[in-house]
Design a protein around this motif. Sequence first.
Motif, short mmCIF file in Angstrom:
data_model
loop_
_atom_site.label_atom_id
_atom_site.label_comp_id
_atom_site.label_asym_id
_atom_site.label_seq_id
_atom_site.Cartn_x
_atom_site.Cartn_y
_atom_site.Cartn_z
N THR A 75 41.81 40.88 36.23
CA THR A 75 42.10 41.99 35.30
C THR A 75 40.99 42.24 34.29
OG1 THR A 75 43.27 40.49 33.79
CG2 THR A 75 44.59 41.61 35.48
N SER A 76 40.01 41.34 34.18
CA SER A 76 38.95 41.52 33.18
C SER A 76 37.83 40.51 33.42
CB SER A 76 39.50 41.33 31.76
OG SER A 76 39.96 39.99 31.59
N TRP B 36 40.56 48.42 38.46
CA TRP B 36 39.85 48.54 37.19
C TRP B 36 38.34 48.31 37.34
CZ3 TRP B 36 36.88 44.73 34.92
CH2 TRP B 36 37.00 43.45 35.44
#
Length: 304
Positions: free
Chosen positions: A126-127, A223
């Motif tokens: 996610t990051s 993302w």
Amino acid sequence: MKTKHLSAGKDALPLLKALANQHRLDILKLLSVQPYNVNELADKLGLPFSTTATNVRKLEEVNLISTELVPGRGTQKVSAKNYDRVLLNLFYDENDSEEHHYEIDMPIGEYFDCYVKPNCGLVGSTSYIGEQDDPRSFYNPDRKSAQLLFMRHGFVEYRFQNQIPQGEKAKEVEISMELCSEAPNHKADWPSDLTVWINNQEVGTWTSPSDFGGERGELTPDWWNTNFTQYGKLKKWTVSEEGVRLDGKLLSHDAAIGDLDLENLPFVSIKVGIKDDAVNKGGLNLFGHQFGNHEQGVKLKVSY
């Protein structure tokens, strides 16, 4: 307690025949107490020296005991027991063979050691993990959740549990991972010489032609910007008695399974990186279970 494992196949017959003798069973019982030379065994069993020596040799041939020269009253041969018990597997599986194996799929963030130079970084599902282009991020505790790691130069090393049963011999080691070069964003013409070592033995180099991008990898999260690296190639190194194969094609006779010292180490070390003298120093991208096109990390398969 040292255990000898057997499957109910032809390889078990010599050992079972060696055990089907009362004198040899008596020898093993005596050696369970302490090592003895042949004269001592003959005296305790009340047998002729020649008969005892023959039975000792039969047990040596199937590796149930070992005999070595030791100092004493002159140099003498002393025998000792190699195993405390023998387990015979009578279960039959038509898909099973006399060759056994185990597999471990290591998450890419579970590396044992690393040496990293920028550009570099760790990416989670996610990051980012830590800061980009900062090698200190590779020591962040959250690195274990990494799904992509990249570096312009250096290596990562993984240590897998050695699960080869005591007394068994490794026949083949197979390593697979999804990887590619590392360029700014991504670049089609960006070769990089990526080398793999097993237990510090160099086993081969693959030249990645590019840092693959332009279309999203099947597992790459939404993302992650499509301008960046998207996926790699799944490459497979195999080491056996005949040498090293890369994706099934013979790569070299310089390294073989016997050079890896697999029977003597508690772990199997797998290292991938860019050598200092590499011709193409185009960096490294290594993909995890949730990034790229293949749902795996660094996968090890050992046959024995």
